[in-house]
Design a protein around this motif. Structure first.
Motif, short mmCIF file in Angstrom:
data_model
loop_
_atom_site.label_atom_id
_atom_site.label_comp_id
_atom_site.label_asym_id
_atom_site.label_seq_id
_atom_site.Cartn_x
_atom_site.Cartn_y
_atom_site.Cartn_z
N TYR A 131 0.85 -1.33 0.08
CA TYR A 131 0.00 -0.17 0.00
C TYR A 131 1.00 1.23 0.07
O TYR A 131 1.95 1.33 0.48
CB TYR A 131 -0.93 -0.04 1.42
N ASP A 132 0.20 2.37 -0.64
CA ASP A 132 0.85 3.87 -0.35
C ASP A 132 -0.08 4.39 0.44
O ASP A 132 -1.40 4.30 0.16
CB ASP A 132 1.09 4.43 -1.69
N TRP A 133 0.17 5.46 1.06
CA TRP A 133 -0.67 6.55 1.72
C TRP A 133 -1.33 7.35 0.69
O TRP A 133 -0.77 7.65 -0.22
CB TRP A 133 0.09 7.41 2.51
N VAL A 134 -2.56 7.44 1.16
CA VAL A 134 -3.23 8.39 0.28
C VAL A 134 -2.87 9.87 0.83
O VAL A 134 -3.32 10.28 1.88
CB VAL A 134 -5.00 8.27 0.36
N LEU A 161 -5.63 6.42 5.89
CA LEU A 161 -6.05 5.72 4.67
C LEU A 161 -4.85 5.67 3.53
O LEU A 161 -3.99 6.22 3.69
CB LEU A 161 -7.13 6.81 3.83
N ALA A 162 -5.12 4.38 2.96
CA ALA A 162 -4.04 4.00 2.16
C ALA A 162 -4.79 3.25 0.83
O ALA A 162 -5.59 2.98 0.85
CB ALA A 162 -3.32 2.89 2.62
N LYS A 163 -4.01 3.11 -0.19
CA LYS A 163 -4.35 2.78 -1.37
C LYS A 163 -3.56 1.51 -1.99
O LYS A 163 -2.34 1.72 -1.74
CB LYS A 163 -4.28 3.60 -2.59
N LEU A 164 -4.29 0.22 -2.30
CA LEU A 164 -3.46 -0.76 -2.46
C LEU A 164 -2.83 -0.65 -4.07
O LEU A 164 -3.28 -0.11 -5.21
CB LEU A 164 -4.64 -2.01 -2.85
N PHE A 222 -12.28 -0.30 3.55
CA PHE A 222 -12.66 0.91 3.47
C PHE A 222 -14.31 1.07 3.57
O PHE A 222 -14.91 0.29 2.82
CB PHE A 222 -12.35 1.74 2.10
N MET A 223 -14.94 1.86 4.18
CA MET A 223 -16.34 1.84 4.32
C MET A 223 -16.91 3.24 3.88
O MET A 223 -16.56 4.29 4.53
CB MET A 223 -16.65 1.58 5.62
N ASP A 224 -17.40 3.12 2.86
CA ASP A 224 -18.29 4.42 2.23
C ASP A 224 -19.63 4.59 2.92
O ASP A 224 -20.35 4.26 2.33
CB ASP A 224 -18.13 4.33 0.68
N LEU A 225 -19.54 4.96 4.04
CA LEU A 225 -21.00 4.85 4.82
C LEU A 225 -21.62 6.17 4.86
O LEU A 225 -22.83 6.27 5.13
CB LEU A 225 -20.69 4.85 6.45
N SER A 226 -21.17 7.44 4.34
CA SER A 226 -21.79 8.58 4.20
C SER A 226 -22.00 8.84 2.90
O SER A 226 -21.45 8.70 1.95
CB SER A 226 -20.85 9.72 4.90
N GLU A 227 -23.36 9.39 2.86
CA GLU A 227 -23.94 10.06 1.30
C GLU A 227 -24.18 11.55 1.55
O GLU A 227 -24.79 12.13 0.75
CB GLU A 227 -25.24 9.22 1.24
N THR A 228 -23.50 12.32 2.38
CA THR A 228 -23.84 13.56 2.49
C THR A 228 -23.12 14.41 1.35
O THR A 228 -22.09 13.95 0.81
CB THR A 228 -23.36 14.31 3.97
N ASP A 229 -23.59 15.66 1.20
CA ASP A 229 -23.04 16.36 0.07
C ASP A 229 -21.83 16.92 0.33
O ASP A 229 -20.74 17.24 -0.47
CB ASP A 229 -23.99 17.56 -0.33
N ALA A 244 -8.08 0.97 1.71
CA ALA A 244 -8.07 0.37 3.23
C ALA A 244 -7.62 1.48 4.22
O ALA A 244 -7.05 2.28 4.00
CB ALA A 244 -7.51 -0.87 3.25
N TRP A 245 -8.16 1.29 5.57
CA TRP A 245 -7.65 2.02 6.60
C TRP A 245 -6.46 1.32 7.23
O TRP A 245 -6.63 -0.04 7.73
CB TRP A 245 -8.81 2.21 7.55
#
Length: 273
Positions: A131-134, A161-164, A222-229, A244-245
């Motif tokens: 992974y690399d950090w975002v 937060l990191a990216k695979l 990674f959990m995309d839980l929010s739908e706010t604008d 992933a966290w």
């Protein structure tokens, strides 16, 4: 005629004695490539290519390791199989060493702060996840608190937060891989599918007093839980599985890395750069 033959044999013998081993060539090149580098400083493109070329051509024979060594039979009951580390050399600019992993041996997810790392799989099949950090976390929506997991993703200390970057199996012979301070999979995990030997070059090496210590991590989806604008989503075209966290953790219990004597071709170290 006899004297000429003797002289010729002596000349051949001297030439054989002067022949530079692959591991000595690796060391000598490291002293040049990392000479002007330091924490967070990447070698220039020419230096990187020089080291890659040397490592790509190296095999287990060049460092005196083989799959039937007793190190690959060591097991840790109830934990990780024991891993052996052969120390070749170290200075303030770089270090060279070999990890020997028995089948199912794992080097858990860990980082390489401010380092450029070259890894060459000498033999075996290994799964690598990296992974690399975002850098700009604002691009990703922030998950809510999940108390059931025992950690707080809303600003929790040690969670980032990191990216695979890599998630694949590699089988020797294969080319060396390179990771950089902020790119290429700075945090990685090695899992040996068979007996494996990995030759590592770190520039600069780990150094606790200078803040370059080995930090281990636990991954959380990674959990995309929010739908706010007011919260942004994963960039279009990106897969949620690519993020992933990473939670900072102590050295995993049962992880055992044992130092052993390197018995391959000797390295003649320079006193100063």
């Amino acid at each position: 005629m006899g004297m000429e033959k003797v002289s010729g044999e002596r000349k051949k013998r001297r030439m054989r004695q002067k022949k530079v081993t692959a591991v000595q060539k690796l060391y000598d090149t490291c002293t040049e490539v990392f000479a002007d580098c330091g924490p967070g400083v990447i070698p220039n493109a020419e230096g990187i290519e020089r080291l890659k070329d040397i490592l790509n051509g190296m095999t287990e024979v060049d460092v005196g390791v083989r799959p039937n060594m007793p190190y690959f039979k060591l097991k840790e009951i109830g934990g990780f199989p024991k891993i052996t580390y052969l120390h070749l050399c170290e200075c303030d600019k770089f270090s060279i060493g070999i990890f020997l992993l028995p089948p199912s041996g794992v080097l858990p997810l860990h980082n390489h702060p401010q380092m450029t790392v070259f890894s060459k799989l000498l033999f075996g099949t290994m799964h690598i996840k990296a992974y690399d950090w975002v850098d700009d976390a604002a691009l990703i929506s922030t998950p809510k608190l999940d108390s059931s997991e025992g950690f707080d993703l809303l600003g929790g200390v040690g969670v980032r937060l990191a990216k695979l970057k890599v998630n694949a199996e590699f089988t020797a012979p294969c080319n060396a891989s390179i990771l950089y301070p902020t790119d290429g999979g700075n945090m990685h995990c090695f899992t040996a599918m068979t007996s494996c030997a990995v030759l590592d070059v770190l520039g600069p090496p780990y150094c606790d007093p200078e803040g370059r210590h080995c930090q281990y991590y636990r991954t959380h989806p990674f959990m995309d839980l929010s739908e706010t604008d007011d919260e942004k989503k994963i960039p279009e075209g990106e897969k949620i599985e690519s993020y992933a966290w990473l939670e900072e953790i102590d050295k995993p219990k049962g992880l055992s890395v044992i130092g052993a004597m390197y018995s391959g071709p000797k390295i003649i170290e320079k006193l100063a750069f």
